[in-house]
Design a protein around this motif. Structure first.
Motif, PDB file in Angstrom:
ATOM      1  N   GLU A 108       0.820  -1.207   0.000  1.00 23.99           N
ATOM      2  CA  GLU A 108       0.000   0.000   0.000  1.00 23.99           C
ATOM      3  C   GLU A 108       0.854   1.256   0.000  1.00 23.99           C
ATOM      4  N   SER A 109       2.103   1.150   0.430  1.00 24.51           N
ATOM      5  CA  SER A 109       2.958   2.330   0.515  1.00 24.51           C
ATOM      6  C   SER A 109       3.631   2.666  -0.812  1.00 24.51           C
ATOM      7  N   TYR A 110       3.437   1.849  -1.848  1.00 18.77           N
ATOM      8  CA  TYR A 110       4.092   2.079  -3.134  1.00 18.77           C
ATOM      9  C   TYR A 110       3.419   3.273  -3.807  1.00 18.77           C
ATOM     10  N   ARG A 111       4.176   4.336  -3.994  1.00 20.49           N
ATOM     11  CA  ARG A 111       3.623   5.608  -4.490  1.00 20.49           C
ATOM     12  C   ARG A 111       4.009   5.806  -5.951  1.00 20.49           C
ATOM     13  N   VAL A 112       3.012   6.038  -6.794  1.00 22.05           N
ATOM     14  CA  VAL A 112       3.207   6.256  -8.225  1.00 22.05           C
ATOM     15  C   VAL A 112       2.894   7.707  -8.560  1.00 22.05           C
ATOM     16  N   THR A 172      -6.530   0.788  -8.325  1.00 16.84           N
ATOM     17  CA  THR A 172      -5.560  -0.132  -7.748  1.00 16.84           C
ATOM     18  C   THR A 172      -5.269   0.251  -6.297  1.00 16.84           C
ATOM     19  N   GLU A 173      -4.371  -0.512  -5.673  1.00 15.20           N
ATOM     20  CA  GLU A 173      -4.013  -0.256  -4.285  1.00 15.20           C
ATOM     21  C   GLU A 173      -2.786   0.647  -4.154  1.00 15.20           C
ATOM     22  N   TYR A 174      -2.284   1.174  -5.260  1.00 15.21           N
ATOM     23  CA  TYR A 174      -1.148   2.073  -5.178  1.00 15.21           C
ATOM     24  C   TYR A 174      -1.576   3.430  -4.641  1.00 15.21           C
ATOM     25  N   VAL A 175      -0.637   4.112  -3.969  1.00 12.72           N
ATOM     26  CA  VAL A 175      -0.854   5.502  -3.597  1.00 12.72           C
ATOM     27  C   VAL A 175      -0.560   6.342  -4.836  1.00 12.72           C
ATOM     28  N   LEU A 176      -1.501   7.154  -5.239  1.00 11.51           N
ATOM     29  CA  LEU A 176      -1.430   7.834  -6.536  1.00 11.51           C
ATOM     30  C   LEU A 176      -1.231   9.330  -6.339  1.00 11.51           C
ATOM     31  N   ASP A 224       9.767  10.660  -2.173  1.00 13.99           N
ATOM     32  CA  ASP A 224       9.155   9.422  -1.699  1.00 13.99           C
ATOM     33  C   ASP A 224       8.351   8.686  -2.765  1.00 13.99           C
ATOM     34  N   VAL A 225       8.588   8.958  -4.045  1.00  8.79           N
ATOM     35  CA  VAL A 225       7.867   8.200  -5.069  1.00  8.79           C
ATOM     36  C   VAL A 225       8.667   6.955  -5.431  1.00  8.79           C
ATOM     37  N   ASP A 226       7.959   5.895  -5.745  1.00 12.22           N
ATOM     38  CA  ASP A 226       8.579   4.632  -6.119  1.00 12.22           C
ATOM     39  C   ASP A 226       8.543   4.407  -7.625  1.00 12.22           C
ATOM     40  N   ALA A 227       7.640   5.103  -8.302  1.00 13.92           N
ATOM     41  CA  ALA A 227       7.546   4.980  -9.760  1.00 13.92           C
ATOM     42  C   ALA A 227       7.057   6.295 -10.335  1.00 13.92           C
ATOM     43  N   ILE A 228       7.498   6.583 -11.545  1.00 14.00           N
ATOM     44  CA  ILE A 228       7.049   7.756 -12.293  1.00 14.00           C
ATOM     45  C   ILE A 228       6.505   7.261 -13.629  1.00 14.00           C
ATOM     46  N   CYS A 229       5.252   7.591 -13.905  1.00 17.21           N
ATOM     47  CA  CYS A 229       4.643   7.271 -15.197  1.00 17.21           C
ATOM     48  C   CYS A 229       4.364   8.584 -15.910  1.00 17.21           C
ATOM     49  N   CYS A 230       4.869   8.718 -17.123  1.00 12.56           N
ATOM     50  CA  CYS A 230       4.687   9.991 -17.806  1.00 12.56           C
ATOM     51  C   CYS A 230       4.632   9.784 -19.310  1.00 12.56           C
ATOM     52  N   THR A 231       4.092  10.798 -19.972  1.00 10.60           N
ATOM     53  CA  THR A 231       4.040  10.804 -21.425  1.00 10.60           C
ATOM     54  C   THR A 231       4.862  11.981 -21.919  1.00 10.60           C
ATOM     55  N   ALA A 232       5.683  11.755 -22.923  1.00 14.41           N
ATOM     56  CA  ALA A 232       6.569  12.803 -23.432  1.00 14.41           C
ATOM     57  C   ALA A 232       6.190  13.111 -24.870  1.00 14.41           C
ATOM     58  N   THR A 233       5.246  14.008 -25.063  1.00  9.10           N
ATOM     59  CA  THR A 233       4.816  14.394 -26.399  1.00  9.10           C
ATOM     60  C   THR A 233       4.758  15.908 -26.474  1.00  9.10           C
ATOM     61  N   ASP A 234       4.644  16.420 -27.685  1.00 10.45           N
ATOM     62  CA  ASP A 234       4.548  17.854 -27.883  1.00 10.45           C
ATOM     63  C   ASP A 234       3.772  18.083 -29.169  1.00 10.45           C
ATOM     64  N   GLY A 235       2.676  18.829 -29.062  1.00  8.84           N
ATOM     65  CA  GLY A 235       1.857  19.058 -30.244  1.00  8.84           C
ATOM     66  C   GLY A 235       1.988  20.463 -30.768  1.00  8.84           C
ATOM     67  N   ASP A 282      20.071   8.810  -4.062  1.00  8.05           N
ATOM     68  CA  ASP A 282      19.854   7.529  -3.395  1.00  8.05           C
ATOM     69  C   ASP A 282      18.528   6.886  -3.783  1.00  8.05           C
ATOM     70  N   SER A 283      17.710   7.606  -4.536  1.00  3.86           N
ATOM     71  CA  SER A 283      16.403   7.097  -4.933  1.00  3.86           C
ATOM     72  C   SER A 283      16.459   6.616  -6.380  1.00  3.86           C
ATOM     73  N   ARG A 284      15.856   5.468  -6.636  1.00  4.46           N
ATOM     74  CA  ARG A 284      15.843   4.914  -7.986  1.00  4.46           C
ATOM     75  C   ARG A 284      14.412   4.537  -8.371  1.00  4.46           C
ATOM     76  N   PRO A 285      13.559   5.548  -8.621  1.00  4.49           N
ATOM     77  CA  PRO A 285      12.178   5.221  -8.979  1.00  4.49           C
ATOM     78  C   PRO A 285      12.117   4.522 -10.326  1.00  4.49           C
ATOM     79  N   TYR A 286      11.160   3.631 -10.460  1.00  6.27           N
ATOM     80  CA  TYR A 286      10.926   2.951 -11.731  1.00  6.27           C
ATOM     81  C   TYR A 286      10.223   3.940 -12.653  1.00  6.27           C
ATOM     82  N   VAL A 287      10.766   4.180 -13.824  1.00  2.00           N
ATOM     83  CA  VAL A 287      10.195   5.151 -14.754  1.00  2.00           C
ATOM     84  C   VAL A 287       9.560   4.416 -15.932  1.00  2.00           C
ATOM     85  N   VAL A 288       8.291   4.705 -16.170  1.00  2.00           N
ATOM     86  CA  VAL A 288       7.586   4.176 -17.340  1.00  2.00           C
ATOM     87  C   VAL A 288       7.271   5.356 -18.238  1.00  2.00           C
ATOM     88  N   LEU A 289       7.866   5.371 -19.408  1.00  2.54           N
ATOM     89  CA  LEU A 289       7.761   6.505 -20.331  1.00  2.54           C
ATOM     90  C   LEU A 289       6.926   6.128 -21.541  1.00  2.54           C
TER      91      LEU A 289
END
Length: 244
Positions: free
Chosen positions: A4-8, A28-32, A70-81, A106-113
Motif C-alpha cells: 500500500e505504501s508504493y507511491r506512483v 488499484t491499491e497504489y498511492v497515486l 518518496d515516489v517509487d515509480a514515475i509514469c509519464c508521457t513525453a509528447t509535444d503538439g 539515493d532514490s531509484r524510482p521505476y520510470v515508465v515513459l
C-alpha cells in the motif's frame, strides 16, 4: 514493506494519457500522486482518482524535488503538439529530464515513459511524410529516451502510434528493437500497459512498440505476456512482484 505504501507519480496528469492513467491507477491499491502544471487541473486530477496532487512547473527544480519525494515509480508521457513540431520552442520530454534531475541520488524510482513509434530504431513504423513533418519531435524524444537509459534508474519505454478513446481490451501487440509494430492504441489499454510494466519483470530496462491488436499491421510481434493488477500482482519498493 506493505505494498500500500508504493507511491506512483503521474506526470503530466492533465494530458489525455495522464487522465487515463489516473482513472486506471485509481482502481488499484497504489498511492497515486498527480503532478499538474496549472491549478485548473487539480480538481480534475482528484476527481480522476489521485490521492495526492502536486502543482508544479516543469522548469521549477525546487517544486519538482517536492513532487518526486518518496515516489517509487514515475509514469509519464513525453509528447509535444502544435507548432512546436515545426518551428519555435520544443520541450518534448524536457519535463521528464527535469524530473529525473530532481530525484535524490539515493532514490531509484521505476520510470515508465510513453514515447512515440518513429523514434530511434522504430522509425520504419512511421511513414516517411509523417517522419519528415515530425523530425524535430522525434529527435527530441530520442534524446529523452537516451537520457532516461543513461540516468541509471530502472525503466520501461512504451512507444505507440496515435492514442484513442477506445475501451480497454487487454488485446495488444508488442514489438521490440524496430520490429514492424505500428498502429493506434486506446489510452485505456496504454494505461493498463504502463501499470503492468511495474509488475512485469521481463519489461525492465527495455523499449517496446505497442499497438491495439485490431489496429495494427504488425509484421514481427514479440511473444510477450504483460502481468498487471488483474493478475493479482502489485509492486513493492524492492522492485519485485508480490501477491495482492
Amino acid at each position: 514493506m506493505p505494498h500500500e505504501s508504493y507511491r506512483v507519480l503521474v506526470a503530466d496528469a492533465a494530458t489525455p494519457v495522464g487522465i487515463a492513467l489516473l482513472s486506471y491507477l485509481g482502481e488499484t491499491e497504489y498511492v497515486l500522486r498527480a503532478l499538474v502544471t496549472d491549478t485548473d487541473a487539480e480538481r480534475r486530477a482528484h476527481n480522476a482518482g489521485a490521492d495526492e496532487v502536486v502543482h508544479a512547473d516543469f522548469e521549477n527544480h525546487h517544486a519538482l524535488v517536492d513532487a518526486v519525494a518518496d515516489v517509487d515509480a514515475i509514469c509519464c508521457t513525453a509528447t509535444d503538439g502544435g507548432l512546436g513540431r515545426v518551428a519555435g520552442p520544443l520541450d518534448a520530454g524536457r519535463g521528464l529530464r527535469n524530473l529525473l534531475d530532481a530525484v535524490d541520488d539515493d532514490s531509484r524510482p521505476y520510470v515508465v515513459l510513453h514515447s512515440t513509434i518513429g523514434v530511434g530504431d522504430s522509425r520504419q513504423g512511421m511513414v516517411l511524410p509523417r517522419r519528415l513533418y515530425n523530425h524535430r519531435l522525434l529527435r527530441a524524444l530520442d534524446e529523452t529516451e537516451r537520457y532516461l537509459r543513461e540516468r541509471g534508474v530502472p525503466y520501461t519505454v512504451l512507444r505507440t502510434g496515435a492514442t484513442t478513446d477506445d475501451a480497454r481490451s487487454h488485446d495488444v501487440v508488442t514489438g521490440e528493437g524496430g520490429d514492424e509494430v505500428s498502429g493506434r492504441i486506446g489510452r485505456a489499454d496504454l494505461a493498463w500497459l504502463m501499470t503492468a510494466a511495474l509488475t512485469t519483470p521481463e519489461a525492465r530496462n527495455r523499449t517496446f512498440e505497442v499497438a491495439s491488436a485490431g489496429a495494427t499491421t504488425a509484421g514481427d510481434a514479440v511473444d510477450f505476456a504483460w502481468s498487471g493488477p488483474e493478475a493479482g500482482l502489485v509492486a513493492r519498493r524492492s522492485g519485485y512482484s508480490i501477491p495482492s
